[in-house]
Scaffold this motif. Sequence first.
Motif, PDB file in Angstrom:
ATOM      1  N   ASP A 148      -7.089  -4.590  13.781  1.00 51.03           N
ATOM      2  CA  ASP A 148      -7.863  -5.423  12.856  1.00 51.03           C
ATOM      3  C   ASP A 148      -7.285  -5.417  11.447  1.00 51.03           C
ATOM      4  OD1 ASP A 148     -11.169  -4.722  14.274  1.00 51.03           O
ATOM      5  OD2 ASP A 148      -9.612  -6.175  14.823  1.00 51.03           O
ATOM      6  N   TYR A 149      -6.312  -4.570  11.198  1.00 46.11           N
ATOM      7  CA  TYR A 149      -5.753  -4.424   9.860  1.00 46.11           C
ATOM      8  C   TYR A 149      -4.415  -5.144   9.752  1.00 46.11           C
ATOM      9  CZ  TYR A 149      -9.359  -0.933   9.078  1.00 46.11           C
ATOM     10  OH  TYR A 149     -10.564  -0.300   8.927  1.00 46.11           O
ATOM     11  N   GLY A 150      -4.231  -5.834   8.631  1.00 45.94           N
ATOM     12  CA  GLY A 150      -3.051  -6.669   8.499  1.00 45.94           C
ATOM     13  C   GLY A 150      -1.880  -6.045   7.763  1.00 45.94           C
ATOM     14  N   TYR A 151      -2.187  -5.143   6.841  1.00 48.48           N
ATOM     15  CA  TYR A 151      -1.130  -4.524   6.049  1.00 48.48           C
ATOM     16  C   TYR A 151      -1.301  -3.016   6.077  1.00 48.48           C
ATOM     17  CZ  TYR A 151      -0.180  -9.169   4.237  1.00 48.48           C
ATOM     18  OH  TYR A 151       0.134 -10.497   4.139  1.00 48.48           O
ATOM     19  N   TRP A 152      -0.157  -2.341   6.130  1.00 44.62           N
ATOM     20  CA  TRP A 152      -0.138  -0.887   6.267  1.00 44.62           C
ATOM     21  C   TRP A 152       0.796  -0.266   5.241  1.00 44.62           C
ATOM     22  CZ3 TRP A 152      -2.687   1.908  10.203  1.00 44.62           C
ATOM     23  CH2 TRP A 152      -3.382   1.122  11.127  1.00 44.62           C
ATOM     24  N   ALA A 191      -0.642  15.420  11.070  1.00 51.17           N
ATOM     25  CA  ALA A 191      -0.249  14.069  11.469  1.00 51.17           C
ATOM     26  C   ALA A 191       0.328  13.347  10.254  1.00 51.17           C
ATOM     27  CB  ALA A 191      -1.441  13.287  12.004  1.00 51.17           C
ATOM     28  N   VAL A 192       0.890  12.172  10.508  1.00 53.66           N
ATOM     29  CA  VAL A 192       1.204  11.239   9.421  1.00 53.66           C
ATOM     30  C   VAL A 192      -0.042  10.385   9.222  1.00 53.66           C
ATOM     31  CG1 VAL A 192       2.671   9.364   8.625  1.00 53.66           C
ATOM     32  CG2 VAL A 192       3.652  11.236   9.973  1.00 53.66           C
ATOM     33  N   TYR A 193      -0.490  10.313   7.982  1.00 53.02           N
ATOM     34  CA  TYR A 193      -1.696   9.561   7.646  1.00 53.02           C
ATOM     35  C   TYR A 193      -1.309   8.237   7.003  1.00 53.02           C
ATOM     36  CZ  TYR A 193      -4.724  13.465   8.779  1.00 53.02           C
ATOM     37  OH  TYR A 193      -5.414  14.452   9.447  1.00 53.02           O
ATOM     38  N   TYR A 194      -1.928   7.162   7.492  1.00 56.83           N
ATOM     39  CA  TYR A 194      -1.652   5.807   7.018  1.00 56.83           C
ATOM     40  C   TYR A 194      -2.929   5.169   6.492  1.00 56.83           C
ATOM     41  CZ  TYR A 194       2.459   6.230  10.073  1.00 56.83           C
ATOM     42  OH  TYR A 194       3.619   6.649  10.694  1.00 56.83           O
ATOM     43  N   CYS A 195      -2.791   4.360   5.438  1.00 54.54           N
ATOM     44  CA  CYS A 195      -3.898   3.510   5.038  1.00 54.54           C
ATOM     45  C   CYS A 195      -3.541   2.066   5.360  1.00 54.54           C
ATOM     46  CB  CYS A 195      -4.251   3.685   3.567  1.00 54.54           C
ATOM     47  SG  CYS A 195      -2.981   3.204   2.388  1.00 54.54           S
ATOM     48  N   ALA A 196      -4.584   1.270   5.572  1.00 55.94           N
ATOM     49  CA  ALA A 196      -4.406  -0.123   5.949  1.00 55.94           C
ATOM     50  C   ALA A 196      -5.544  -0.940   5.359  1.00 55.94           C
ATOM     51  CB  ALA A 196      -4.365  -0.260   7.468  1.00 55.94           C
ATOM     52  N   ALA A 219     -11.622  -4.037   2.682  1.00 55.92           N
ATOM     53  CA  ALA A 219     -11.916  -2.744   3.293  1.00 55.92           C
ATOM     54  C   ALA A 219     -10.613  -1.997   3.537  1.00 55.92           C
ATOM     55  CB  ALA A 219     -12.637  -2.939   4.620  1.00 55.92           C
ATOM     56  N   ILE A 220     -10.694  -0.690   3.478  1.00 54.22           N
ATOM     57  CA  ILE A 220      -9.537   0.162   3.721  1.00 54.22           C
ATOM     58  C   ILE A 220      -9.846   1.120   4.850  1.00 54.22           C
ATOM     59  CG2 ILE A 220      -8.020   1.938   2.778  1.00 54.22           C
ATOM     60  CD1 ILE A 220      -7.508  -0.763   1.566  1.00 54.22           C
ATOM     61  N   GLY A 221      -8.896   1.267   5.733  1.00 54.20           N
ATOM     62  CA  GLY A 221      -9.012   2.247   6.807  1.00 54.20           C
ATOM     63  C   GLY A 221      -7.922   3.287   6.687  1.00 54.20           C
ATOM     64  N   TRP A 222      -8.261   4.512   7.049  1.00 53.76           N
ATOM     65  CA  TRP A 222      -7.270   5.576   7.190  1.00 53.76           C
ATOM     66  C   TRP A 222      -7.095   5.858   8.681  1.00 53.76           C
ATOM     67  CZ3 TRP A 222      -4.133   7.737   3.618  1.00 53.76           C
ATOM     68  CH2 TRP A 222      -4.477   7.609   2.277  1.00 53.76           C
ATOM     69  N   PHE A 223      -5.853   5.960   9.084  1.00 52.84           N
ATOM     70  CA  PHE A 223      -5.494   6.299  10.451  1.00 52.84           C
ATOM     71  C   PHE A 223      -4.487   7.439  10.412  1.00 52.84           C
ATOM     72  CE2 PHE A 223      -7.295   2.730  12.895  1.00 52.84           C
ATOM     73  CZ  PHE A 223      -7.656   1.893  11.848  1.00 52.84           C
ATOM     74  N   ARG A 224      -4.294   8.084  11.548  1.00 49.77           N
ATOM     75  CA  ARG A 224      -3.279   9.135  11.597  1.00 49.77           C
ATOM     76  C   ARG A 224      -2.586   9.109  12.952  1.00 49.77           C
ATOM     77  NH1 ARG A 224      -7.350  14.421  11.622  1.00 49.77           N
ATOM     78  NH2 ARG A 224      -8.140  14.166  13.766  1.00 49.77           N
ATOM     79  N   GLN A 225      -1.370   9.627  12.945  1.00 49.07           N
ATOM     80  CA  GLN A 225      -0.592   9.680  14.175  1.00 49.07           C
ATOM     81  C   GLN A 225       0.165  10.993  14.229  1.00 49.07           C
ATOM     82  OE1 GLN A 225       2.034   6.339  14.872  1.00 49.07           O
ATOM     83  NE2 GLN A 225       2.036   6.741  17.073  1.00 49.07           N
ATOM     84  N   ALA A 226      -0.150  11.776  15.246  1.00 50.27           N
ATOM     85  CA  ALA A 226       0.540  13.029  15.477  1.00 50.27           C
ATOM     86  C   ALA A 226       1.716  12.791  16.427  1.00 50.27           C
ATOM     87  CB  ALA A 226      -0.424  14.054  16.064  1.00 50.27           C
ATOM     88  N   LEU A 239       0.857  -1.170   0.000  1.00 49.71           N
ATOM     89  CA  LEU A 239       0.000   0.000   0.000  1.00 49.71           C
ATOM     90  C   LEU A 239       0.903   1.232   0.000  1.00 49.71           C
ATOM     91  CD1 LEU A 239      -1.339  -2.266   2.087  1.00 49.71           C
ATOM     92  CD2 LEU A 239      -3.113  -0.528   2.228  1.00 49.71           C
ATOM     93  N   VAL A 240       0.595   2.177  -0.867  1.00 48.78           N
ATOM     94  CA  VAL A 240       1.404   3.380  -0.966  1.00 48.78           C
ATOM     95  C   VAL A 240       0.491   4.595  -0.883  1.00 48.78           C
ATOM     96  CG1 VAL A 240       3.003   4.709  -2.368  1.00 48.78           C
ATOM     97  CG2 VAL A 240       3.138   2.208  -2.362  1.00 48.78           C
ATOM     98  N   GLU A 241       0.734   5.426   0.133  1.00 43.74           N
ATOM     99  CA  GLU A 241      -0.025   6.658   0.294  1.00 43.74           C
ATOM    100  C   GLU A 241       0.691   7.812  -0.406  1.00 43.74           C
ATOM    101  OE1 GLU A 241      -0.121   4.541   4.422  1.00 43.74           O
ATOM    102  OE2 GLU A 241       1.325   4.982   2.830  1.00 43.74           O
ATOM    103  N   SER A 242      -0.099   8.774  -0.854  1.00 39.99           N
ATOM    104  CA  SER A 242       0.455   9.995  -1.428  1.00 39.99           C
ATOM    105  C   SER A 242      -0.562  11.112  -1.277  1.00 39.99           C
ATOM    106  CB  SER A 242       0.809   9.795  -2.907  1.00 39.99           C
ATOM    107  OG  SER A 242      -0.352   9.505  -3.660  1.00 39.99           O
TER     108      SER A 242
END
Length: 122
Positions: free
Chosen positions: A108-112, A91-96, A33-40, A4-7
């Motif tokens: 619950d998400y296996g790949y990030w 924040a840094v935003y991640y998809c999973a 399913a895809i989730g977006w998460f973020r981490q500040a 998975l590659v975010e941009s």
Amino acid sequence: QLQLVESGGGLVQPGGSLRLSCVLSGFTLDHYAIGWFRQAPGKEREFVAAISSAGGTTYADSVKGRFTISRDNAKNTVYLQMNSLKPEDTAVYYCAVRPRSGSSLSGDYGYWGQGTQVTVSS
């Protein structure tokens, strides 16, 4: 190999907009399913939004009405449209990815993906 590659991240002024993309490779998006998460900095990773394989969506209260998650299975891509951005969205935003149904739980998400930085500042 699953990847998975975010941009789409960057620096934006308060009130501005950004659209993040999450491109999947190594498998087809249709049944996932895809989730977006973020981490500040100095904070725990938190849920932002999720979209199920059927297109159902869920959002964190903090972004409801401002962010929109969508998917384009033909392009194997999920988007996060972010409007009315606030400094606290920095924040840094991640998809999973996970099978079928979305979840607000990061476990619950296996790949990030590797993440993309979003900075909201004047």
